[in-house]
Scaffold this motif. Structure first.
Motif, PDB file in Angstrom:
ATOM      1  N   CYS A   1     -29.311  17.801  -0.567  1.00  0.00           N
ATOM      2  CA  CYS A   1     -30.120  16.610  -0.306  1.00  0.00           C
ATOM      3  C   CYS A   1     -30.937  16.825   0.961  1.00  0.00           C
ATOM      4  N   THR A   2     -32.203  17.137   0.803  1.00  0.00           N
ATOM      5  CA  THR A   2     -33.086  17.344   1.950  1.00  0.00           C
ATOM      6  C   THR A   2     -33.380  16.003   2.628  1.00  0.00           C
ATOM      7  N   TYR A   3     -33.975  16.070   3.816  1.00  0.00           N
ATOM      8  CA  TYR A   3     -34.344  14.825   4.491  1.00  0.00           C
ATOM      9  C   TYR A   3     -35.355  14.042   3.657  1.00  0.00           C
ATOM     10  N   ALA A   4     -36.286  14.754   3.048  1.00  0.00           N
ATOM     11  CA  ALA A   4     -37.294  14.080   2.225  1.00  0.00           C
ATOM     12  C   ALA A   4     -36.648  13.397   1.024  1.00  0.00           C
ATOM     13  N   MET A   5     -35.714  14.099   0.387  1.00  0.00           N
ATOM     14  CA  MET A   5     -35.007  13.509  -0.750  1.00  0.00           C
ATOM     15  C   MET A   5     -34.184  12.301  -0.295  1.00  0.00           C
ATOM     16  N   HIS A   6     -33.556  12.439   0.869  1.00  0.00           N
ATOM     17  CA  HIS A   6     -32.740  11.349   1.389  1.00  0.00           C
ATOM     18  C   HIS A   6     -33.607  10.127   1.693  1.00  0.00           C
ATOM     19  N   ARG A   7     -34.778  10.368   2.194  1.00  0.00           N
ATOM     20  CA  ARG A   7     -35.697   9.265   2.480  1.00  0.00           C
ATOM     21  C   ARG A   7     -36.047   8.512   1.178  1.00  0.00           C
ATOM     22  N   CYS A   8     -36.274   9.267   0.105  1.00  0.00           N
ATOM     23  CA  CYS A   8     -36.560   8.655  -1.204  1.00  0.00           C
ATOM     24  C   CYS A   8     -35.380   7.821  -1.693  1.00  0.00           C
TER      25      CYS A   8
ATOM     26  N   GLY B   1     -33.187   6.344   0.183  1.00  0.00           N
ATOM     27  CA  GLY B   1     -33.145   5.139   1.006  1.00  0.00           C
ATOM     28  C   GLY B   1     -34.071   4.065   0.478  1.00  0.00           C
ATOM     29  N   GLU B   2     -35.265   4.467   0.053  1.00  0.00           N
ATOM     30  CA  GLU B   2     -36.202   3.499  -0.512  1.00  0.00           C
ATOM     31  C   GLU B   2     -35.667   2.912  -1.817  1.00  0.00           C
ATOM     32  N   MET B   3     -34.996   3.751  -2.599  1.00  0.00           N
ATOM     33  CA  MET B   3     -34.443   3.279  -3.866  1.00  0.00           C
ATOM     34  C   MET B   3     -33.320   2.274  -3.637  1.00  0.00           C
ATOM     35  N   TYR B   4     -32.586   2.431  -2.536  1.00  0.00           N
ATOM     36  CA  TYR B   4     -31.479   1.522  -2.257  1.00  0.00           C
ATOM     37  C   TYR B   4     -31.943   0.083  -2.063  1.00  0.00           C
ATOM     38  N   VAL B   5     -33.182  -0.113  -1.657  1.00  0.00           N
ATOM     39  CA  VAL B   5     -33.686  -1.478  -1.507  1.00  0.00           C
ATOM     40  C   VAL B   5     -34.610  -1.873  -2.667  1.00  0.00           C
ATOM     41  N   ALA B   6     -35.163  -0.881  -3.374  1.00  0.00           N
ATOM     42  CA  ALA B   6     -36.071  -1.176  -4.483  1.00  0.00           C
ATOM     43  C   ALA B   6     -35.316  -1.516  -5.766  1.00  0.00           C
ATOM     44  N   ASP B   7     -34.150  -0.925  -5.949  1.00  0.00           N
ATOM     45  CA  ASP B   7     -33.345  -1.153  -7.149  1.00  0.00           C
ATOM     46  C   ASP B   7     -32.204  -2.103  -6.795  1.00  0.00           C
ATOM     47  N   GLU B   8     -32.223  -3.275  -7.396  1.00  0.00           N
ATOM     48  CA  GLU B   8     -31.247  -4.304  -7.042  1.00  0.00           C
ATOM     49  C   GLU B   8     -29.814  -3.867  -7.287  1.00  0.00           C
ATOM     50  N   ARG B   9     -29.605  -2.926  -8.192  1.00  0.00           N
ATOM     51  CA  ARG B   9     -28.238  -2.465  -8.459  1.00  0.00           C
ATOM     52  C   ARG B   9     -27.705  -1.661  -7.281  1.00  0.00           C
ATOM     53  N   PHE B  10     -28.546  -0.802  -6.704  1.00  0.00           N
ATOM     54  CA  PHE B  10     -28.128  -0.058  -5.519  1.00  0.00           C
ATOM     55  C   PHE B  10     -27.974  -1.010  -4.330  1.00  0.00           C
ATOM     56  N   THR B  11     -28.890  -1.959  -4.228  1.00  0.00           N
ATOM     57  CA  THR B  11     -28.789  -2.934  -3.140  1.00  0.00           C
ATOM     58  C   THR B  11     -27.469  -3.688  -3.233  1.00  0.00           C
ATOM     59  N   ALA B  12     -27.121  -4.114  -4.447  1.00  0.00           N
ATOM     60  CA  ALA B  12     -25.869  -4.850  -4.642  1.00  0.00           C
ATOM     61  C   ALA B  12     -24.667  -3.986  -4.284  1.00  0.00           C
ATOM     62  N   HIS B  13     -24.732  -2.697  -4.620  1.00  0.00           N
ATOM     63  CA  HIS B  13     -23.618  -1.796  -4.317  1.00  0.00           C
ATOM     64  C   HIS B  13     -23.380  -1.708  -2.816  1.00  0.00           C
ATOM     65  N   TYR B  14     -24.442  -1.458  -2.053  1.00  0.00           N
ATOM     66  CA  TYR B  14     -24.271  -1.304  -0.604  1.00  0.00           C
ATOM     67  C   TYR B  14     -24.033  -2.644   0.086  1.00  0.00           C
ATOM     68  N   ASP B  15     -24.693  -3.699  -0.379  1.00  0.00           N
ATOM     69  CA  ASP B  15     -24.486  -5.005   0.243  1.00  0.00           C
ATOM     70  C   ASP B  15     -23.107  -5.567  -0.054  1.00  0.00           C
ATOM     71  N   ALA B  16     -22.447  -5.033  -1.086  1.00  0.00           N
ATOM     72  CA  ALA B  16     -21.072  -5.451  -1.355  1.00  0.00           C
ATOM     73  C   ALA B  16     -20.139  -4.951  -0.256  1.00  0.00           C
ATOM     74  N   ILE B  17     -20.509  -3.857   0.389  1.00  0.00           N
ATOM     75  CA  ILE B  17     -19.710  -3.345   1.510  1.00  0.00           C
ATOM     76  C   ILE B  17     -19.846  -4.296   2.698  1.00  0.00           C
ATOM     77  N   ARG B  18     -21.101  -4.671   2.968  1.00  0.00           N
ATOM     78  CA  ARG B  18     -21.403  -5.713   3.954  1.00  0.00           C
ATOM     79  C   ARG B  18     -22.835  -6.174   3.707  1.00  0.00           C
ATOM     80  N   PRO B  19     -23.075  -7.483   3.644  1.00  0.00           N
ATOM     81  CA  PRO B  19     -24.428  -7.980   3.399  1.00  0.00           C
ATOM     82  C   PRO B  19     -25.445  -7.395   4.376  1.00  0.00           C
ATOM     83  N   GLY B  20     -26.568  -6.949   3.824  1.00  0.00           N
ATOM     84  CA  GLY B  20     -27.623  -6.381   4.653  1.00  0.00           C
ATOM     85  C   GLY B  20     -27.512  -4.886   4.867  1.00  0.00           C
ATOM     86  N   LEU B  21     -26.427  -4.283   4.341  1.00  0.00           N
ATOM     87  CA  LEU B  21     -26.211  -2.856   4.603  1.00  0.00           C
ATOM     88  C   LEU B  21     -27.279  -1.980   3.944  1.00  0.00           C
TER      89      LEU B  21
END
Length: 253
Positions: free
Chosen positions: A207-214, A216-236
């Motif tokens: 996982c390159t930095y560029a890939m990791h950056r992509c 990160g964007e997906m974690y907020v663009a895709d509600e399923r990923f957002t829900a996964h991380y926000d389940a750990i703590r809201p806003g994560l």
């Protein structure tokens, strides 16, 4: 009407030798013989052969098959009921086997070579196969996807448990950082983002930095990923996206 041993072998899908053996042990004695002594099988013989083969298919030894067929205490209707019960039980066993094979095929397609019970032990209700088809459609042609499949195919249950434990422990520390009000572009958050990137590289693909950056964007663009991380703590999810971007900048990407 009667049939030769060769004809019966063809009808029943057995060998001539098998029919000879059944004759020798008295399990299926031909009803007729020619003047030259050749075996001739009648329709009644074919009916008995069908029953013999049925019980053999169910795994009964020949001596038990003979007892079942020749017991005068067993009437035809009782025999049919027994056959129906045995067939029903066999169908259920085959259904269970088919389901197990289907699960195994799905797991191997995902690269997760675990039994259904093991997958539940490792992943709980977070079924890793849920988005299998979508992931293959989106990334199936990439080298990263191929590499992750190759690596995952060799992981044992203990490997998956270790992977999950690492991810859970990281999530606990990130939640604590968020609760403490640490900034997303601060050193602590960037360090955890770097751990996240290295975890992916260690277990799935480089996982390159560029890939990791992509990602990160997906974690907020895709509600399923957002829900996964926000389940750990809201806003994560959003906090992590910023930390990943800051870490990529720090790494020169």
């Amino acid at each position: 009407m009667s049939y030769s041993v060769g004809q019966v072998a063809g009808f029943a899908g057995v060998t001539v030798r098998t029919l000879h053996h059944y004759d020798e042990i008295g399990l299926l004695v031909p009803g007729e013989r020619t003047h030259a002594g050749h075996r001739r099988y009648t329709d009644a013989d074919l009916d008995r052969l069908q029953q013999v083969l049925f019980y053999r298919e169910l795994g009964f030894p020949l001596d038990e098959v003979a007892a079942l067929l020749d017991d005068p205490e067993v009437d035809p209707r009782a025999r049919l009921r027994r056959r129906h019960g045995l067939l029903t039980a066999r169908i259920e066993r085959l259904r269970q086997m088919a389901a197990a094979v289907e699960h195994a095929m799905e797991a191997r397609t995902m690269g997760i070579d675990l039994t259904p019970r093991e997958r539940f032990e490792v992943f709980g209700d977070q079924d890793p196969e849920r988005y299998r088809e979508e992931a293959e459609q989106r990334w199936g042609g990439t080298t990263e996807y191929a590499e992750s499949q190759r690596r995952a195919a060799g992981y044992t249950k203990e490997d998956w448990k270790r992977l999950r434990a690492e991810a859970d422990e990281w999530g606990t520390r990130y939640a604590a950082l968020l609760a403490a009000g640490a900034p997303a572009d601060g050193e602590a958050a960037m360090d955890l983002a770097e751990e996240h990137r290295r975890h992916i590289s260690r277990w799935f693909y480089d996982c390159t930095y560029a890939m990791h950056r992509c990602l990160g964007e997906m974690y907020v663009a895709d509600e399923r990923f957002t829900a996964h991380y926000d389940a750990i703590r809201p806003g994560l999810a959003g906090h992590l996206r910023t930390a990943i971007a800051a870490n990529a900048d720090r790494g020169g990407a």
